[in-house]
Design an enzyme around this catalytic site. Structure first.
Site, PDB file in Angstrom:
ATOM      1  N   ASP A 173       0.870  -1.168   0.000  1.00 38.75           N
ATOM      2  CA  ASP A 173       0.000   0.000   0.000  1.00 38.75           C
ATOM      3  C   ASP A 173       0.904   1.214   0.000  1.00 38.75           C
ATOM      4  O   ASP A 173       1.811   1.314   0.821  1.00 38.75           O
ATOM      5  CB  ASP A 173      -0.937  -0.011   1.210  1.00 38.75           C
ATOM      6  CG  ASP A 173      -2.222   0.707   0.840  1.00 38.75           C
ATOM      7  OD1 ASP A 173      -3.032   0.094   0.129  1.00 38.75           O
ATOM      8  OD2 ASP A 173      -2.380   1.885   1.204  1.00 38.75           O
ATOM      9  N   GLY A 202       1.754   6.224 -12.361  1.00 37.51           N
ATOM     10  CA  GLY A 202       1.131   7.053 -11.327  1.00 37.51           C
ATOM     11  C   GLY A 202       1.724   8.456 -11.235  1.00 37.51           C
ATOM     12  O   GLY A 202       1.773   9.208 -12.209  1.00 37.51           O
ATOM     13  N   HIS A 209      10.904   4.393  -2.555  1.00 44.40           N
ATOM     14  CA  HIS A 209      10.217   3.971  -1.333  1.00 44.40           C
ATOM     15  C   HIS A 209       9.983   2.453  -1.350  1.00 44.40           C
ATOM     16  O   HIS A 209      10.144   1.774  -0.352  1.00 44.40           O
ATOM     17  CB  HIS A 209       8.893   4.737  -1.234  1.00 44.40           C
ATOM     18  CG  HIS A 209       8.077   4.744  -2.500  1.00 44.40           C
ATOM     19  ND1 HIS A 209       8.631   4.990  -3.736  1.00 44.40           N
ATOM     20  CD2 HIS A 209       6.764   4.483  -2.745  1.00 44.40           C
ATOM     21  CE1 HIS A 209       7.697   4.910  -4.664  1.00 44.40           C
ATOM     22  NE2 HIS A 209       6.555   4.601  -4.088  1.00 44.40           N
ATOM     23  N   ARG A 210       9.607   1.942  -2.522  1.00 47.34           N
ATOM     24  CA  ARG A 210       9.312   0.500  -2.646  1.00 47.34           C
ATOM     25  C   ARG A 210      10.576  -0.316  -2.402  1.00 47.34           C
ATOM     26  O   ARG A 210      10.566  -1.326  -1.701  1.00 47.34           O
ATOM     27  CB  ARG A 210       8.738   0.257  -4.053  1.00 47.34           C
ATOM     28  CG  ARG A 210       8.237  -1.139  -4.327  1.00 47.34           C
ATOM     29  CD  ARG A 210       7.188  -1.136  -5.432  1.00 47.34           C
ATOM     30  NE  ARG A 210       5.996  -0.419  -5.027  1.00 47.34           N
ATOM     31  CZ  ARG A 210       5.655   0.790  -5.499  1.00 47.34           C
ATOM     32  NH1 ARG A 210       6.372   1.391  -6.430  1.00 47.34           N
ATOM     33  NH2 ARG A 210       4.576   1.387  -5.040  1.00 47.34           N
TER      34      ARG A 210
END
Ligand code: IMP
Length: 184
Positions: free
Chosen positions: A66, A143, A168-169
């Site tokens: 998420d 995105g 971030h991932r």
């Protein structure tokens, strides 16, 4: 080879995670089952609930991701509502909201949730800080990548290999991998 089922219908997330974990000899399999998304201010409970829900439904270990974009001048908006806002208004309107803002700082956050049936879910958080650009730039990624600048270039202007170094991932998946390794 260790295999993990990643529950997501977002191919951008899947391809990035597959390449990041593939380099660590973990094979990811995509499952587009879907899960109820809690309405929360933080991503951690959303990922935790989602991972637990699908693990119990399918009776297999699963991973979810998420994530969201948090813009400081907009008090963290769109944050946990990133998917909804992207679908409803998109990058151009976000840039319009930011037109008069001097503070361009923002961050991406990814929360990886992992759960084995019968156990509690565990979560791993990764953050990357950057700036909201003044226009959309680049054609890579997905995105919000065209409006998120890291060291002068947007994520959409980078190759996926380069984005995967800083994202971030990547940071959340590194923590997940460390944890997985300590469990074996
Ligand atoms: P969710 O995690 O499915 O709730 O949605 C996250 C939202 O943030 C979606 O609109 C994604 O497109 C967006 N998003 C998540 N990660 C990234 C990324 O790495 N780059 C650009 N947009 C992202």
């Amino acid at each position: 080879m260790h295999k993990i089922v990643f529950v997501t219908s977002n191919n951008g997330k899947f391809n990035e995670a597959r390449s990041i974990l593939g380099a660590k000899k973990i094979e990811l399999l995509q499952n587009t089952e879907g899960y109820p998304e809690l309405q929360e201010d933080d991503l951690e409970p959303i990922a935790s609930f989602g991972a637990k829900w699908v693990a119990e439904k399918l009776q297999i270990p699963v991973m979810v991701d998420d994530s969201g974009l948090f813009i400081n001048a907009l008090n963290g908006f769109p944050g946990p509502y990133s998917a909804f806002v992207e679908n409803k208004i998109g990058n151009k309107k976000i840039l319009r909201l930011m037109e008069d803002e001097e503070d361009r700082t923002a961050y991406f956050k990814s929360v990886i949730g992992y759960c084995e049936p019968g156990n509690d879910a565990v979560v791993f958080t990764g953050i990357v800080k950057g700036l909201i650009s003044f226009e959309e730039r680049g054609s890579g990624g997905f995105g919000y990548d065209p409006i998120f600048e890291y060291n002068g270039r947007t994520f959409a202007e980078m190759s996926s290999e380069e984005k995967n170094k800083y994202s971030h991932r990547k940071r959340a998946l590194e923590k997940f991998f460390e944890w997985l390794s300590s469990q074996r």
